[in-house]
Motif scaffolding. Sequence first.
Motif, PDB file in Angstrom:
ATOM      1  N   GLN A  85       0.799  -1.221   0.000  1.00 38.39           N
ATOM      2  CA  GLN A  85       0.000   0.000   0.000  1.00 38.39           C
ATOM      3  C   GLN A  85       0.833   1.272   0.000  1.00 38.39           C
ATOM      4  O   GLN A  85       0.294   2.369   0.087  1.00 38.39           O
ATOM      5  CB  GLN A  85      -0.940   0.005   1.225  1.00 38.39           C
ATOM      6  CG  GLN A  85      -1.989  -1.083   1.217  1.00 38.39           C
ATOM      7  CD  GLN A  85      -3.004  -0.900   0.105  1.00 38.39           C
ATOM      8  OE1 GLN A  85      -2.751  -1.256  -1.041  1.00 38.39           O
ATOM      9  NE2 GLN A  85      -4.158  -0.353   0.429  1.00 38.39           N
ATOM     10  N   GLY A  86       2.141   1.149  -0.098  1.00 39.85           N
ATOM     11  CA  GLY A  86       2.999   2.324  -0.091  1.00 39.85           C
ATOM     12  C   GLY A  86       3.023   3.056  -1.418  1.00 39.85           C
ATOM     13  O   GLY A  86       2.260   2.760  -2.340  1.00 39.85           O
ATOM     14  N   SER A  87       3.933   4.002  -1.528  1.00 38.23           N
ATOM     15  CA  SER A  87       3.955   4.882  -2.692  1.00 38.23           C
ATOM     16  C   SER A  87       4.524   4.211  -3.935  1.00 38.23           C
ATOM     17  O   SER A  87       4.151   4.552  -5.055  1.00 38.23           O
ATOM     18  CB  SER A  87       4.789   6.135  -2.373  1.00 38.23           C
ATOM     19  OG  SER A  87       6.107   5.759  -1.976  1.00 38.23           O
ATOM     20  N   TYR A 119      -5.074 -12.011   7.361  1.00 40.88           N
ATOM     21  CA  TYR A 119      -3.800 -11.504   7.874  1.00 40.88           C
ATOM     22  C   TYR A 119      -3.256 -10.412   6.952  1.00 40.88           C
ATOM     23  O   TYR A 119      -2.830  -9.343   7.412  1.00 40.88           O
ATOM     24  CB  TYR A 119      -2.809 -12.655   7.998  1.00 40.88           C
ATOM     25  CG  TYR A 119      -1.431 -12.241   8.455  1.00 40.88           C
ATOM     26  CD1 TYR A 119      -1.160 -12.023   9.797  1.00 40.88           C
ATOM     27  CD2 TYR A 119      -0.392 -12.079   7.536  1.00 40.88           C
ATOM     28  CE1 TYR A 119       0.107 -11.644  10.218  1.00 40.88           C
ATOM     29  CE2 TYR A 119       0.874 -11.707   7.947  1.00 40.88           C
ATOM     30  CZ  TYR A 119       1.125 -11.489   9.287  1.00 40.88           C
ATOM     31  OH  TYR A 119       2.375 -11.115   9.702  1.00 40.88           O
ATOM     32  N   LEU A 120      -3.275 -10.662   5.650  1.00 41.26           N
ATOM     33  CA  LEU A 120      -2.764  -9.671   4.702  1.00 41.26           C
ATOM     34  C   LEU A 120      -3.631  -8.423   4.680  1.00 41.26           C
ATOM     35  O   LEU A 120      -3.123  -7.295   4.648  1.00 41.26           O
ATOM     36  CB  LEU A 120      -2.681 -10.288   3.304  1.00 41.26           C
ATOM     37  CG  LEU A 120      -1.437 -11.129   3.037  1.00 41.26           C
ATOM     38  CD1 LEU A 120      -1.579 -11.912   1.743  1.00 41.26           C
ATOM     39  CD2 LEU A 120      -0.192 -10.247   2.993  1.00 41.26           C
ATOM     40  N   LEU A 121      -4.934  -8.588   4.681  1.00 43.41           N
ATOM     41  CA  LEU A 121      -5.826  -7.422   4.694  1.00 43.41           C
ATOM     42  C   LEU A 121      -5.614  -6.598   5.956  1.00 43.41           C
ATOM     43  O   LEU A 121      -5.655  -5.358   5.915  1.00 43.41           O
ATOM     44  CB  LEU A 121      -7.282  -7.876   4.578  1.00 43.41           C
ATOM     45  CG  LEU A 121      -7.701  -8.429   3.217  1.00 43.41           C
ATOM     46  CD1 LEU A 121      -9.112  -9.016   3.302  1.00 43.41           C
ATOM     47  CD2 LEU A 121      -7.647  -7.341   2.146  1.00 43.41           C
ATOM     48  N   HIS A 122      -5.398  -7.268   7.059  1.00 47.91           N
ATOM     49  CA  HIS A 122      -5.147  -6.581   8.322  1.00 47.91           C
ATOM     50  C   HIS A 122      -3.875  -5.734   8.212  1.00 47.91           C
ATOM     51  O   HIS A 122      -3.851  -4.563   8.610  1.00 47.91           O
ATOM     52  CB  HIS A 122      -5.018  -7.599   9.448  1.00 47.91           C
ATOM     53  CG  HIS A 122      -4.822  -6.997  10.798  1.00 47.91           C
ATOM     54  ND1 HIS A 122      -5.858  -6.458  11.537  1.00 47.91           N
ATOM     55  CD2 HIS A 122      -3.702  -6.844  11.554  1.00 47.91           C
ATOM     56  CE1 HIS A 122      -5.387  -5.996  12.681  1.00 47.91           C
ATOM     57  NE2 HIS A 122      -4.091  -6.221  12.723  1.00 47.91           N
ATOM     58  N   ARG A 123      -2.832  -6.317   7.651  1.00 46.73           N
ATOM     59  CA  ARG A 123      -1.570  -5.579   7.510  1.00 46.73           C
ATOM     60  C   ARG A 123      -1.739  -4.385   6.570  1.00 46.73           C
ATOM     61  O   ARG A 123      -1.182  -3.303   6.808  1.00 46.73           O
ATOM     62  CB  ARG A 123      -0.471  -6.495   6.988  1.00 46.73           C
ATOM     63  CG  ARG A 123      -0.070  -7.597   7.933  1.00 46.73           C
ATOM     64  CD  ARG A 123       1.211  -8.280   7.468  1.00 46.73           C
ATOM     65  NE  ARG A 123       2.379  -7.464   7.789  1.00 46.73           N
ATOM     66  CZ  ARG A 123       3.125  -7.617   8.878  1.00 46.73           C
ATOM     67  NH1 ARG A 123       2.819  -8.534   9.771  1.00 46.73           N
ATOM     68  NH2 ARG A 123       4.179  -6.833   9.072  1.00 46.73           N
ATOM     69  N   LEU A 124      -2.502  -4.572   5.499  1.00 43.14           N
ATOM     70  CA  LEU A 124      -2.655  -3.497   4.521  1.00 43.14           C
ATOM     71  C   LEU A 124      -3.512  -2.352   5.028  1.00 43.14           C
ATOM     72  O   LEU A 124      -3.279  -1.190   4.694  1.00 43.14           O
ATOM     73  CB  LEU A 124      -3.267  -4.054   3.230  1.00 43.14           C
ATOM     74  CG  LEU A 124      -2.371  -4.979   2.400  1.00 43.14           C
ATOM     75  CD1 LEU A 124      -3.132  -5.459   1.168  1.00 43.14           C
ATOM     76  CD2 LEU A 124      -1.085  -4.283   1.981  1.00 43.14           C
ATOM     77  N   THR A 125      -4.531  -2.664   5.814  1.00 38.45           N
ATOM     78  CA  THR A 125      -5.495  -1.634   6.201  1.00 38.45           C
ATOM     79  C   THR A 125      -5.243  -1.031   7.581  1.00 38.45           C
ATOM     80  O   THR A 125      -5.600   0.124   7.822  1.00 38.45           O
ATOM     81  CB  THR A 125      -6.925  -2.206   6.181  1.00 38.45           C
ATOM     82  OG1 THR A 125      -7.003  -3.337   7.062  1.00 38.45           O
ATOM     83  CG2 THR A 125      -7.298  -2.642   4.774  1.00 38.45           C
ATOM     84  N   LEU A 126      -4.637  -1.796   8.489  1.00 40.40           N
ATOM     85  CA  LEU A 126      -4.514  -1.316   9.865  1.00 40.40           C
ATOM     86  C   LEU A 126      -3.080  -0.977  10.266  1.00 40.40           C
ATOM     87  O   LEU A 126      -2.868  -0.267  11.228  1.00 40.40           O
ATOM     88  CB  LEU A 126      -5.072  -2.362  10.841  1.00 40.40           C
ATOM     89  CG  LEU A 126      -6.562  -2.681  10.668  1.00 40.40           C
ATOM     90  CD1 LEU A 126      -6.994  -3.693  11.716  1.00 40.40           C
ATOM     91  CD2 LEU A 126      -7.412  -1.425  10.779  1.00 40.40           C
ATOM     92  N   HIS A 127      -2.115  -1.471   9.525  1.00 42.60           N
ATOM     93  CA  HIS A 127      -0.734  -1.282   9.943  1.00 42.60           C
ATOM     94  C   HIS A 127       0.125  -0.815   8.763  1.00 42.60           C
ATOM     95  O   HIS A 127       0.826  -1.619   8.153  1.00 42.60           O
ATOM     96  CB  HIS A 127      -0.148  -2.584  10.512  1.00 42.60           C
ATOM     97  CG  HIS A 127      -0.810  -3.042  11.775  1.00 42.60           C
ATOM     98  ND1 HIS A 127      -0.648  -2.393  12.968  1.00 42.60           N
ATOM     99  CD2 HIS A 127      -1.647  -4.076  12.009  1.00 42.60           C
ATOM    100  CE1 HIS A 127      -1.349  -3.010  13.906  1.00 42.60           C
ATOM    101  NE2 HIS A 127      -1.972  -4.031  13.354  1.00 42.60           N
ATOM    102  N   PHE A 130       6.930  -5.305   5.010  1.00 47.02           N
ATOM    103  CA  PHE A 130       5.881  -5.988   4.269  1.00 47.02           C
ATOM    104  C   PHE A 130       6.427  -7.256   3.613  1.00 47.02           C
ATOM    105  O   PHE A 130       5.822  -8.333   3.698  1.00 47.02           O
ATOM    106  CB  PHE A 130       5.299  -5.048   3.215  1.00 47.02           C
ATOM    107  CG  PHE A 130       4.141  -5.623   2.455  1.00 47.02           C
ATOM    108  CD1 PHE A 130       2.952  -5.922   3.081  1.00 47.02           C
ATOM    109  CD2 PHE A 130       4.247  -5.863   1.083  1.00 47.02           C
ATOM    110  CE1 PHE A 130       1.877  -6.444   2.374  1.00 47.02           C
ATOM    111  CE2 PHE A 130       3.190  -6.381   0.366  1.00 47.02           C
ATOM    112  CZ  PHE A 130       1.997  -6.668   1.014  1.00 47.02           C
ATOM    113  N   VAL A 131       7.581  -7.147   2.981  1.00 49.70           N
ATOM    114  CA  VAL A 131       8.194  -8.318   2.353  1.00 49.70           C
ATOM    115  C   VAL A 131       8.546  -9.367   3.400  1.00 49.70           C
ATOM    116  O   VAL A 131       8.312 -10.568   3.212  1.00 49.70           O
ATOM    117  CB  VAL A 131       9.446  -7.910   1.548  1.00 49.70           C
ATOM    118  CG1 VAL A 131      10.204  -9.143   1.074  1.00 49.70           C
ATOM    119  CG2 VAL A 131       9.063  -7.031   0.358  1.00 49.70           C
ATOM    120  N   ARG A 132       9.085  -8.916   4.523  1.00 49.12           N
ATOM    121  CA  ARG A 132       9.515  -9.841   5.569  1.00 49.12           C
ATOM    122  C   ARG A 132       8.342 -10.648   6.135  1.00 49.12           C
ATOM    123  O   ARG A 132       8.523 -11.801   6.563  1.00 49.12           O
ATOM    124  CB  ARG A 132      10.193  -9.057   6.695  1.00 49.12           C
ATOM    125  CG  ARG A 132      11.038  -9.916   7.641  1.00 49.12           C
ATOM    126  CD  ARG A 132      11.673  -9.051   8.707  1.00 49.12           C
ATOM    127  NE  ARG A 132      12.429  -7.941   8.127  1.00 49.12           N
ATOM    128  CZ  ARG A 132      12.814  -6.879   8.803  1.00 49.12           C
ATOM    129  NH1 ARG A 132      12.498  -6.749  10.089  1.00 49.12           N
ATOM    130  NH2 ARG A 132      13.516  -5.925   8.202  1.00 49.12           N
TER     131      ARG A 132
END
Length: 326
Positions: free
Chosen positions: A96-98, A248-256, A263-265
């Motif tokens: 979700q970064g630039s 898990y992935l959606l959580h990382r993308l939307t909340l963190h 992200f890769v790690r």
Amino acid sequence: MKLTFRAVEEKKPGQKLSAIFSEYRNAYLKWWASEGLSSRPTYSECRHALKTYMPELLEPYDMLCAAFGAGDLEARFLSFYCPPRYLAGCSQAIWQGSEPLMVRNYDYDLTAFDGVFLKTAWNGRQVMGTSDGLFGLLDGMNDAGLTVSLTFGGRREVGEGFGVPLILRYLLQTCSTIEEAKKVLLRVPCHMSYNVTVLDRKRQFFTAFLAPDRPTLITRAAVSTNHQERVEWKSHARLTATVERERYLLHRLTLHPETKELFVRAFLNPPLYSLAFDRGFGTLYTAAYHPHNLTAELLWPGLRWQKSFDQFDTDSVQVVYPRQIA
């Protein structure tokens, strides 16, 4: 369990790919005949399907057949038309970064994997990616920065169409833009249900849900695991933890919000990193594609292997996997 990953560059099919095909020929043909040869299309049918749906691939197809000394069975295998069924795990997501960044884990049977990261220049288009059957690709990027990756769609249905790795190859050989890729995925038939995520250098992306028995659906999903709009094969979903990985992935993308390194790690650790090697769904590699600078990385815990169009060393790395996980 060990596997040597090889980086191979060959602009046109020649001695390098021919040598690898010779190594895997028996395994390829055994798999092709695994459901009986009577259930596989003839060479004439395979070639007609390629000419109908992917005419731009006929030239590289013929070059591969010639380089490999292909007979009837080899040519039918290389067409990827109506192949035997195959199931994979896999997770993939768009950061979700630039910067545009696609990361994926490939979860599959170690004994049925090429272990080749291949760079080609067929028809004047540079493509690099993870090989499947030396003609298809599991993920990859072209010199326009278009990047693609696949996951299994979690459905049993099988129909007339191509194995999805050849569809990915076709996308990268013929498309430069997101819109061109959409048109291809809407018209080329896939023999099973797969999810294909496409990303460009401007960070435009989409995920297409392919299926043999219903129209392709184009979505804005940034995350794809092993189901489509909903779980349809419950036992496979439980085996692969597809819903848990998606959440898990959606959580990382939307909340963190996090750096691309973090992200890769995340893909190198459970629940995304699968340890089910004894069941044929262990994570064989993590791939991170960076379209903005035309680079790619293959990663494993403690190991990073970098490639680019400008600097593509034809080296190798050896990966050691757990022998068995209870």
